[in-house]
Design a protein around this motif. Sequence first.
Motif, PDB file in Angstrom:
ATOM      1  N   LEU A 188       0.801  -1.221   0.000  1.00  0.00           N
ATOM      2  CA  LEU A 188       0.000   0.000   0.000  1.00  0.00           C
ATOM      3  C   LEU A 188       0.839   1.279   0.000  1.00  0.00           C
ATOM      4  O   LEU A 188       0.488   2.233  -0.722  1.00  0.00           O
ATOM      5  CB  LEU A 188      -0.971  -0.013   1.181  1.00  0.00           C
ATOM      6  CG  LEU A 188      -1.989  -1.170   1.186  1.00  0.00           C
ATOM      7  CD1 LEU A 188      -2.905  -1.056   2.404  1.00  0.00           C
ATOM      8  CD2 LEU A 188      -2.813  -1.186  -0.096  1.00  0.00           C
ATOM      9  N   PRO A 189       1.935   1.381   0.758  1.00  0.00           N
ATOM     10  CA  PRO A 189       2.716   2.623   0.708  1.00  0.00           C
ATOM     11  C   PRO A 189       3.325   2.919  -0.660  1.00  0.00           C
ATOM     12  O   PRO A 189       3.703   4.067  -0.930  1.00  0.00           O
ATOM     13  CB  PRO A 189       3.813   2.385   1.754  1.00  0.00           C
ATOM     14  CG  PRO A 189       3.233   1.374   2.686  1.00  0.00           C
ATOM     15  CD  PRO A 189       2.426   0.474   1.797  1.00  0.00           C
ATOM     16  N   GLY A 190       3.390   1.928  -1.528  1.00  0.00           N
ATOM     17  CA  GLY A 190       3.919   2.135  -2.870  1.00  0.00           C
ATOM     18  C   GLY A 190       2.891   2.685  -3.841  1.00  0.00           C
ATOM     19  O   GLY A 190       3.217   2.943  -5.003  1.00  0.00           O
ATOM     20  N   ILE A 191       1.663   2.890  -3.378  1.00  0.00           N
ATOM     21  CA  ILE A 191       0.593   3.374  -4.245  1.00  0.00           C
ATOM     22  C   ILE A 191       0.448   4.877  -4.065  1.00  0.00           C
ATOM     23  O   ILE A 191       0.028   5.355  -3.008  1.00  0.00           O
ATOM     24  CB  ILE A 191      -0.736   2.665  -3.926  1.00  0.00           C
ATOM     25  CG1 ILE A 191      -0.593   1.151  -4.141  1.00  0.00           C
ATOM     26  CG2 ILE A 191      -1.861   3.232  -4.786  1.00  0.00           C
ATOM     27  CD1 ILE A 191      -1.817   0.354  -3.744  1.00  0.00           C
ATOM     28  N   SER A 192       0.797   5.633  -5.096  1.00  0.00           N
ATOM     29  CA  SER A 192       0.712   7.096  -5.040  1.00  0.00           C
ATOM     30  C   SER A 192      -0.347   7.655  -5.978  1.00  0.00           C
ATOM     31  O   SER A 192      -0.619   8.857  -5.956  1.00  0.00           O
ATOM     32  CB  SER A 192       2.073   7.718  -5.377  1.00  0.00           C
ATOM     33  OG  SER A 192       2.516   7.304  -6.651  1.00  0.00           O
ATOM     34  N   CYS A 193      -0.950   6.817  -6.806  1.00  0.00           N
ATOM     35  CA  CYS A 193      -2.000   7.271  -7.714  1.00  0.00           C
ATOM     36  C   CYS A 193      -3.318   7.425  -6.948  1.00  0.00           C
ATOM     37  O   CYS A 193      -3.464   6.911  -5.839  1.00  0.00           O
ATOM     38  CB  CYS A 193      -2.175   6.271  -8.854  1.00  0.00           C
ATOM     39  SG  CYS A 193      -2.827   4.676  -8.326  1.00  0.00           S
ATOM     40  N   PRO A 194      -4.311   8.111  -7.523  1.00  0.00           N
ATOM     41  CA  PRO A 194      -5.624   8.206  -6.877  1.00  0.00           C
ATOM     42  C   PRO A 194      -6.277   6.832  -6.736  1.00  0.00           C
ATOM     43  O   PRO A 194      -6.144   5.977  -7.616  1.00  0.00           O
ATOM     44  CB  PRO A 194      -6.421   9.102  -7.823  1.00  0.00           C
ATOM     45  CG  PRO A 194      -5.413   9.826  -8.631  1.00  0.00           C
ATOM     46  CD  PRO A 194      -4.241   8.902  -8.768  1.00  0.00           C
ATOM     47  N   VAL A 195      -6.978   6.643  -5.623  1.00  0.00           N
ATOM     48  CA  VAL A 195      -7.645   5.369  -5.342  1.00  0.00           C
ATOM     49  C   VAL A 195      -9.099   5.624  -4.961  1.00  0.00           C
ATOM     50  O   VAL A 195      -9.389   6.524  -4.159  1.00  0.00           O
ATOM     51  CB  VAL A 195      -6.945   4.614  -4.194  1.00  0.00           C
ATOM     52  CG1 VAL A 195      -7.698   3.326  -3.859  1.00  0.00           C
ATOM     53  CG2 VAL A 195      -5.498   4.300  -4.553  1.00  0.00           C
TER      54      VAL A 195
END
Length: 255
Positions: A188-195
Amino acid sequence: MPFVTAAGRSLEYEWLGAGTAGRPALVFLHEGLGSIRQWRDFPLQVAQATGCRALVYSRYGYGQSEVLHEARAGVRFMHREALEALPALLAALRVDNPVLVGHSDGASIALIYAGAGHPVRGLAVMAPHVFVEPICVESIRKASAAFASTDLAQRLGKYHRDAAKTFHLWADAWLDPEFLQWNIEEYLPGISCPVLAIQGQDDEYGTLEQLARIRRGVRGGCELLALAGCGHAPFRDQPQATLEAISRFIGERCG
């Protein structure tokens, strides 16, 4: 239906919608017993509402794609899909920087893929799993009993080349005692795009804690939507609300 070879397996796929120049491609990732046809017309509706082209496909072992050869899929089957099969599929079909729309296991695959550093414009995930909950294991045990005692195998046979192998690919992995330790929060910390994360308040396979952990874990903006009167499949149980939420999210956050 056309087929493409990805990670050494033959997979059925289909493009939907005409798409508008400059709009991202949408890639739909189905649930644990899903396939192209089980999405019904939802991907096309999203494509038409957003002006995007949509790619739907059946993973290895599902739909009319290549039947599972192994005796068991194993507890890391979603990791293999996210880290090996999906990158190979998108490369073969020349899809760059897509918006991933995932449901259940497909939502988890989308989270792993993005969290591993692959480029995505956004994630719209429905009923995602990031850790194993007792409610999920119990529901899968009930599904296994239904598969053995009802017409579930016959109903799944309408969509899958080998319904028994498809069912056990999913159920045997989730019911493996080793799977109780399965957790993808490290991605999860590697996800920087909108969710955008959507879940039914009556989901028989997970609680809203799944969404809460996603919002705490990701680095980018994260919207949560809990739908009343909705079970595990928001696009079937609350189709209009789900269509509107995903279409708005793509239009406003993923352009």
